[in-house]
Design an enzyme around this catalytic site. Structure first.
Site, mmCIF file in Angstrom:
data_model
loop_
_atom_site.group_PDB
_atom_site.id
_atom_site.type_symbol
_atom_site.label_atom_id
_atom_site.label_comp_id
_atom_site.label_asym_id
_atom_site.label_seq_id
_atom_site.Cartn_x
_atom_site.Cartn_y
_atom_site.Cartn_z
ATOM 1 N N TYR A 20 0.774 -1.309 0.120
ATOM 2 C CA TYR A 20 -0.018 0.001 0.175
ATOM 3 C C TYR A 20 1.013 1.239 -0.578
ATOM 4 O O TYR A 20 0.135 2.527 0.480
ATOM 5 C CB TYR A 20 -0.692 -0.106 1.477
ATOM 6 C CG TYR A 20 -0.036 -0.211 2.457
ATOM 7 C CD1 TYR A 20 0.500 0.733 3.119
ATOM 8 C CD2 TYR A 20 -0.063 -1.265 2.883
ATOM 9 C CE1 TYR A 20 1.514 0.539 4.221
ATOM 10 C CE2 TYR A 20 1.089 -1.319 4.295
ATOM 11 C CZ TYR A 20 1.073 -0.745 4.522
ATOM 12 O OH TYR A 20 1.742 -0.892 6.201
ATOM 13 N N GLY A 21 2.609 1.015 -0.655
ATOM 14 C CA GLY A 21 3.284 2.684 -0.150
ATOM 15 C C GLY A 21 4.108 1.887 -1.156
ATOM 16 O O GLY A 21 3.845 2.147 -2.038
ATOM 17 N N SER A 22 5.527 2.565 -0.586
ATOM 18 C CA SER A 22 5.934 2.216 -1.940
ATOM 19 C C SER A 22 6.480 0.942 -3.105
ATOM 20 O O SER A 22 6.991 1.456 -4.218
ATOM 21 C CB SER A 22 7.654 2.968 -0.831
ATOM 22 O OG SER A 22 8.041 1.484 0.089
ATOM 23 N N LEU A 23 6.041 0.044 -2.305
ATOM 24 C CA LEU A 23 5.687 -1.016 -2.854
ATOM 25 C C LEU A 23 4.675 -1.661 -3.907
ATOM 26 O O LEU A 23 4.462 -2.284 -4.391
ATOM 27 C CB LEU A 23 5.945 -2.528 -1.881
ATOM 28 C CG LEU A 23 6.555 -2.680 -0.603
ATOM 29 C CD1 LEU A 23 7.030 -3.653 0.437
ATOM 30 C CD2 LEU A 23 8.385 -3.076 -1.580
ATOM 31 N N MET A 24 3.745 -0.254 -3.999
ATOM 32 C CA MET A 24 3.438 -0.374 -5.133
ATOM 33 C C MET A 24 4.142 0.111 -6.385
ATOM 34 O O MET A 24 3.662 -0.238 -7.566
ATOM 35 C CB MET A 24 2.221 0.190 -4.477
ATOM 36 C CG MET A 24 1.031 0.280 -4.035
ATOM 37 S SD MET A 24 -0.383 0.929 -3.777
ATOM 38 C CE MET A 24 0.098 2.496 -2.883
ATOM 39 N N ALA A 25 5.177 1.195 -6.044
ATOM 40 C CA ALA A 25 6.309 0.905 -7.334
ATOM 41 C C ALA A 25 6.802 -0.245 -8.121
ATOM 42 O O ALA A 25 7.690 -0.596 -6.709
ATOM 43 C CB ALA A 25 7.349 2.230 -6.838
ATOM 44 N N GLU A 88 10.761 -4.374 5.332
ATOM 45 C CA GLU A 88 9.889 -3.764 6.371
ATOM 46 C C GLU A 88 10.350 -4.098 8.225
ATOM 47 O O GLU A 88 10.208 -2.637 9.106
ATOM 48 C CB GLU A 88 8.877 -4.121 6.375
ATOM 49 C CG GLU A 88 8.007 -4.486 4.959
ATOM 50 C CD GLU A 88 7.727 -3.131 4.478
ATOM 51 O OE1 GLU A 88 7.411 -2.048 5.412
ATOM 52 O OE2 GLU A 88 7.250 -2.915 3.897
#
Length: 181
Positions: A20-25, A88
């Site tokens: 839901y954060g940087s890992l969506m990139a 994480e």
């Protein structure tokens, strides 16, 4: 007498992870996993995505009647899940959650990284992925590359230590750029 070859190793368990954060990139995922696994848009009900004071990445915590839009990554191996756990770090707890796939509304279970401190006074507002991409993704990718390099060292730093030292370096003035008064 011919010997039969050993059976192939059993495939590693495939994990499903809600991000839901940087890992969506894709660029961040590729830096950590060395590939981009299949992904699909998903919603996590009854959670909220917060900004964190002093950080450029978000946190999620349970909040009734809210929802977090993100992605579900599928086919994550055991080794890749360990890399994500290291990334994480202690700030998050990997938690099993029920998400809904945006395209089909099918509900599935996935792992998500939930902020470990539910009473953290540094959480506020709503974190915005598009704003993060514009303002912070380049620096975040540089930090993530540094973390992955550090992870390969015998005495590696945690992701939090890598992030904090990277951000301190970003705040240092460049020699020769200060104006004398």
């Amino acid at each position: 007498m011919a010997t039969t070859p050993p059976p192939p190793p059993a495939p590693a368990a495939a994990h499903t992870v809600f991000v839901y954060g940087s890992l969506m990139a894709d660029e961040v995922v590729r830096t950590i996993l060395k590939r981009v696994p299949p992904a699909a848009p998903a919603l996590l009900p009854n959670y909220h995505r917060f900004n964190i004071k002093g950080r450029i990445y978000p946190a999620i915590l349970p909040v009734e009647s809210k929802k977090v839009a993100g992605m579900v990554i599928t086919g994550v191996t055991d080794e890749e899940l360990q890399l994500l756990d290291a990334f994480e770090d202690v700030e998050y707890t990997r938690t099993r959650v029920e998400i809904s796939l945006t395209d089909s509304l099918e509900k599935i279970l996935a792992d998500a990284y939930v902020w470990s401190d539910a009473e953290d006074p540094n959480l506020y507002g709503e974190w915005d992925f598009e704003e993060w991409k514009k303002l912070h993704m380049k620096d975040f990718l540089a930090m993530t590359n540094g973390f992955m390099h550090e992870l390969e060292q015998p005495e590696s730093k945690t992701r939090v230590e890598t992030y904090e030292s990277f951000m301190q370096q970003q705040e240092q003035p460049v020699p020769g750029t200060q104006v004398e008064g």
